[in-house]
Design a protein around this motif. Structure first.
Motif, mmCIF file in Angstrom:
data_model
loop_
_atom_site.group_PDB
_atom_site.id
_atom_site.type_symbol
_atom_site.label_atom_id
_atom_site.label_comp_id
_atom_site.label_asym_id
_atom_site.label_seq_id
_atom_site.Cartn_x
_atom_site.Cartn_y
_atom_site.Cartn_z
ATOM 1 N N ASP A 1 0.835 -1.209 0.000
ATOM 2 C CA ASP A 1 0.000 0.000 0.000
ATOM 3 C C ASP A 1 0.864 1.251 0.000
ATOM 4 O O ASP A 1 0.647 2.190 -0.767
ATOM 5 C CB ASP A 1 -0.919 0.013 1.224
ATOM 6 N N LEU A 2 1.852 1.275 0.888
ATOM 7 C CA LEU A 2 2.744 2.432 0.954
ATOM 8 C C LEU A 2 3.572 2.569 -0.321
ATOM 9 O O LEU A 2 3.785 3.680 -0.825
ATOM 10 C CB LEU A 2 3.673 2.296 2.163
ATOM 11 N N ALA A 3 4.031 1.447 -0.837
ATOM 12 C CA ALA A 3 4.837 1.481 -2.061
ATOM 13 C C ALA A 3 4.043 2.062 -3.225
ATOM 14 O O ALA A 3 4.610 2.734 -4.101
ATOM 15 C CB ALA A 3 5.314 0.077 -2.413
ATOM 16 N N ALA A 4 2.729 1.821 -3.241
ATOM 17 C CA ALA A 4 1.890 2.340 -4.322
ATOM 18 C C ALA A 4 1.952 3.857 -4.393
ATOM 19 O O ALA A 4 2.034 4.449 -5.476
ATOM 20 C CB ALA A 4 0.443 1.874 -4.136
ATOM 21 N N PHE A 5 1.925 4.508 -3.234
ATOM 22 C CA PHE A 5 2.033 5.965 -3.210
ATOM 23 C C PHE A 5 3.383 6.417 -3.774
ATOM 24 O O PHE A 5 3.461 7.349 -4.575
ATOM 25 C CB PHE A 5 1.881 6.490 -1.781
ATOM 26 N N GLY A 6 4.429 5.759 -3.319
ATOM 27 C CA GLY A 6 5.762 6.120 -3.779
ATOM 28 C C GLY A 6 5.911 5.941 -5.280
ATOM 29 O O GLY A 6 6.508 6.779 -5.966
ATOM 30 N N LEU A 7 5.358 4.854 -5.812
ATOM 31 C CA LEU A 7 5.451 4.596 -7.243
ATOM 32 C C LEU A 7 4.696 5.642 -8.049
ATOM 33 O O LEU A 7 5.185 6.127 -9.079
ATOM 34 C CB LEU A 7 4.915 3.192 -7.553
ATOM 35 N N LEU A 8 3.514 6.019 -7.586
ATOM 36 C CA LEU A 8 2.733 7.019 -8.305
ATOM 37 C C LEU A 8 3.460 8.360 -8.363
ATOM 38 O O LEU A 8 3.514 9.015 -9.408
ATOM 39 C CB LEU A 8 1.366 7.199 -7.646
ATOM 40 N N ILE A 9 4.032 8.762 -7.233
ATOM 41 C CA ILE A 9 4.774 10.023 -7.205
ATOM 42 C C ILE A 9 6.004 9.944 -8.098
ATOM 43 O O ILE A 9 6.287 10.837 -8.901
ATOM 44 C CB ILE A 9 5.188 10.380 -5.767
ATOM 45 N N GLY A 10 6.769 8.859 -7.945
ATOM 46 C CA GLY A 10 7.981 8.689 -8.732
ATOM 47 C C GLY A 10 7.702 8.646 -10.223
ATOM 48 O O GLY A 10 8.414 9.268 -11.025
ATOM 49 N N TYR B 1 -8.490 8.827 -0.413
ATOM 50 C CA TYR B 1 -9.239 7.608 -0.115
ATOM 51 C C TYR B 1 -8.564 6.758 0.958
ATOM 52 O O TYR B 1 -9.237 5.976 1.642
ATOM 53 C CB TYR B 1 -9.404 6.762 -1.384
ATOM 54 N N ALA B 2 -7.268 6.905 1.122
ATOM 55 C CA ALA B 2 -6.487 5.996 1.962
ATOM 56 C C ALA B 2 -7.046 5.827 3.382
ATOM 57 O O ALA B 2 -7.005 4.736 3.944
ATOM 58 C CB ALA B 2 -5.033 6.458 2.028
ATOM 59 N N LYS B 3 -7.549 6.908 3.969
ATOM 60 C CA LYS B 3 -8.071 6.815 5.337
ATOM 61 C C LYS B 3 -9.317 5.940 5.416
ATOM 62 O O LYS B 3 -9.733 5.554 6.506
ATOM 63 C CB LYS B 3 -8.362 8.211 5.874
ATOM 64 N N LYS B 4 -9.929 5.658 4.281
ATOM 65 C CA LYS B 4 -11.143 4.837 4.255
ATOM 66 C C LYS B 4 -10.866 3.415 3.773
ATOM 67 O O LYS B 4 -11.808 2.659 3.520
ATOM 68 C CB LYS B 4 -12.186 5.485 3.338
ATOM 69 N N ARG B 5 -9.611 3.073 3.614
ATOM 70 C CA ARG B 5 -9.294 1.757 3.045
ATOM 71 C C ARG B 5 -9.932 0.660 3.878
ATOM 72 O O ARG B 5 -9.957 0.708 5.110
ATOM 73 C CB ARG B 5 -7.788 1.546 2.918
ATOM 74 N N LYS B 6 -10.429 -0.336 3.200
ATOM 75 C CA LYS B 6 -11.227 -1.381 3.839
ATOM 76 C C LYS B 6 -10.410 -2.597 4.249
ATOM 77 O O LYS B 6 -10.853 -3.383 5.083
ATOM 78 C CB LYS B 6 -12.359 -1.803 2.896
ATOM 79 N N PHE B 7 -9.243 -2.778 3.663
ATOM 80 C CA PHE B 7 -8.415 -3.932 4.014
ATOM 81 C C PHE B 7 -6.983 -3.671 3.560
ATOM 82 O O PHE B 7 -6.758 -2.892 2.620
ATOM 83 C CB PHE B 7 -8.945 -5.218 3.359
ATOM 84 N N PRO B 8 -5.986 -4.268 4.225
ATOM 85 C CA PRO B 8 -4.593 -4.106 3.809
ATOM 86 C C PRO B 8 -4.397 -4.618 2.382
ATOM 87 O O PRO B 8 -4.877 -5.693 2.024
ATOM 88 C CB PRO B 8 -3.817 -4.966 4.814
ATOM 89 N N GLY B 9 -3.748 -3.851 1.582
ATOM 90 C CA GLY B 9 -3.521 -4.232 0.194
ATOM 91 C C GLY B 9 -4.490 -3.576 -0.773
ATOM 92 O O GLY B 9 -4.289 -3.629 -1.990
ATOM 93 N N GLU B 10 -5.525 -2.922 -0.237
ATOM 94 C CA GLU B 10 -6.522 -2.302 -1.116
ATOM 95 C C GLU B 10 -5.906 -1.186 -1.955
ATOM 96 O O GLU B 10 -6.167 -1.076 -3.156
ATOM 97 C CB GLU B 10 -7.692 -1.755 -0.303
ATOM 98 N N ILE B 11 -5.092 -0.341 -1.315
ATOM 99 C CA ILE B 11 -4.473 0.767 -2.039
ATOM 100 C C ILE B 11 -3.574 0.239 -3.152
ATOM 101 O O ILE B 11 -3.563 0.758 -4.267
ATOM 102 C CB ILE B 11 -3.649 1.660 -1.089
ATOM 103 N N ALA B 12 -2.820 -0.816 -2.852
ATOM 104 C CA ALA B 12 -1.928 -1.405 -3.858
ATOM 105 C C ALA B 12 -2.723 -1.950 -5.045
ATOM 106 O O ALA B 12 -2.344 -1.751 -6.205
ATOM 107 C CB ALA B 12 -1.088 -2.517 -3.229
ATOM 108 N N LEU B 13 -3.836 -2.629 -4.759
ATOM 109 C CA LEU B 13 -4.654 -3.177 -5.841
ATOM 110 C C LEU B 13 -5.316 -2.072 -6.660
ATOM 111 O O LEU B 13 -5.415 -2.169 -7.889
ATOM 112 C CB LEU B 13 -5.724 -4.108 -5.262
ATOM 113 N N LEU B 14 -5.753 -1.010 -5.995
ATOM 114 C CA LEU B 14 -6.327 0.123 -6.717
ATOM 115 C C LEU B 14 -5.274 0.780 -7.616
ATOM 116 O O LEU B 14 -5.579 1.200 -8.732
ATOM 117 C CB LEU B 14 -6.898 1.141 -5.727
ATOM 118 N N TYR B 15 -4.049 0.844 -7.109
ATOM 119 C CA TYR B 15 -2.949 1.388 -7.921
ATOM 120 C C TYR B 15 -2.720 0.524 -9.158
ATOM 121 O O TYR B 15 -2.600 1.044 -10.273
ATOM 122 C CB TYR B 15 -1.666 1.465 -7.097
#
Length: 274
Positions: A131-140, A194-208
């Motif tokens: 999930d955290l890596a997804a943010f970094g990848l998008l910015i990078g 959206y991150a504060k509303k994430r429903k399960f670990p890995g959701e942000i990564a899958l959305l990315y």
């Protein structure tokens, strides 16, 4: 080293030099500077949110030390693998990364593999790290694509659209570097809120994966420098497949959550806490 970049329809023209400056006789390229800027901003952002995902700054530093070299090596190996006809005849060029030739999907694969190993060793949530890596990848990726602009590369085919970009006097082409940068920026902004509303670990990564894959599958079809297997654009196929896989996993997880909520009855104490 210089390129004349113009946007004829809007009357904009500029001459860009790939070399920013020389240091001790060594050319320092804008591409590298822009990539480094993207990396620094990504690290700062992730560090600001690391505790929300259950990790510490020390975990982030460990991941960066591990993932950055692995990502670079894998990005290069991915590119070399699909240009093997050339590199098999010029093996000395395999390590000449300063001559260009890296692929973001190779970096993503390497980073995910490194995070998996790290999570197992440290007994941390692999999904949370992704999930955290997804943010970094998008910015990078958002910032890094502007290195392609300076180099006059990663563009599409001819276009008559108002924002068509001319390189060294040639007919206007799709500025696909900009399409991808903008697509990643939109994805980052959406996931940031959206991150504060994430429903399960890995959701942000899958959305990315779903978001990036959807955009890359379209944008890759416009580019003129794609890597191929036969007649298939490698990154386009990988983008489409990963997008569909991520959507399928998201749908499955959302259904599980709905079923769990339908059958789970909270206790009076839990209701009071709410």
């Amino acid at each position: 080293m210089e390129h004349l970049i113009a946007f004829p329809s809007i009357g904009l023209e500029m001459t860009l030099n790939r070399v920013a400056f020389s240091l001790f006789g060594k050319d320092i390229y804008w591409y590298g500077i822009i990539i480094c800027a993207g990396f620094i901003l990504a690290a700062l952002y992730v560090n600001a949110r690391v505790r929300e995902f259950g990790f510490t700054s020390d975990h982030l530093v460990d991941c960066l030390i591990l993932c950055v070299p692995v990502g670079i090596v894998c990005a290069r190996l991915y590119y070399v693998a699909f240009e093997w006809e050339y590199y098999s005849q010029n093996p000395a060029e395999i390590i000449a990364i300063w001559h260009g030739g890296i692929a973001i999907y190779g970096a993503v694969i390497g980073v995910v593999a490194a995070l998996f190993v790290y999570s197992r060793v440290k007994k941390l949530s692999f999904a949370g790290l992704c999930d955290l890596a997804a943010f970094g990848l998008l910015i990078g990726q958002c910032i890094g694509r502007w290195g392609n602009f300076v180099n006059g590369e990663a563009h599409g085919g001819p276009t008559g659209l108002p924002w068509g970009m001319s390189i060294d006097g040639a007919d206007p082409v799709h500025p696909t570097f900009f399409y991808e940068s903008l697509w990643n920026l939109i994805g980052f902004i959406a996931l940031h809120f959206y991150a504060k509303k994430r429903k399960f670990p890995g959701e942000i990564a899958l959305l990315y994966v779903a978001w990036y894959g959807l955009g890359r599958a379209w944008i890759e079809g416009l580019r003129t420098d794609s890597l191929y297997i036969g007649s298939l654009r490698v990154s386009q196929v990988l983008a489409a497949v990963s997008c569909l896989a991520a959507i399928a996993l998201l749908v499955r997880q959302y259904r599980r959550i709905r079923v769990r909520k339908a059958f789970y009855q909270p206790s009076e104490a839990e209701k009071a806490e709410e």
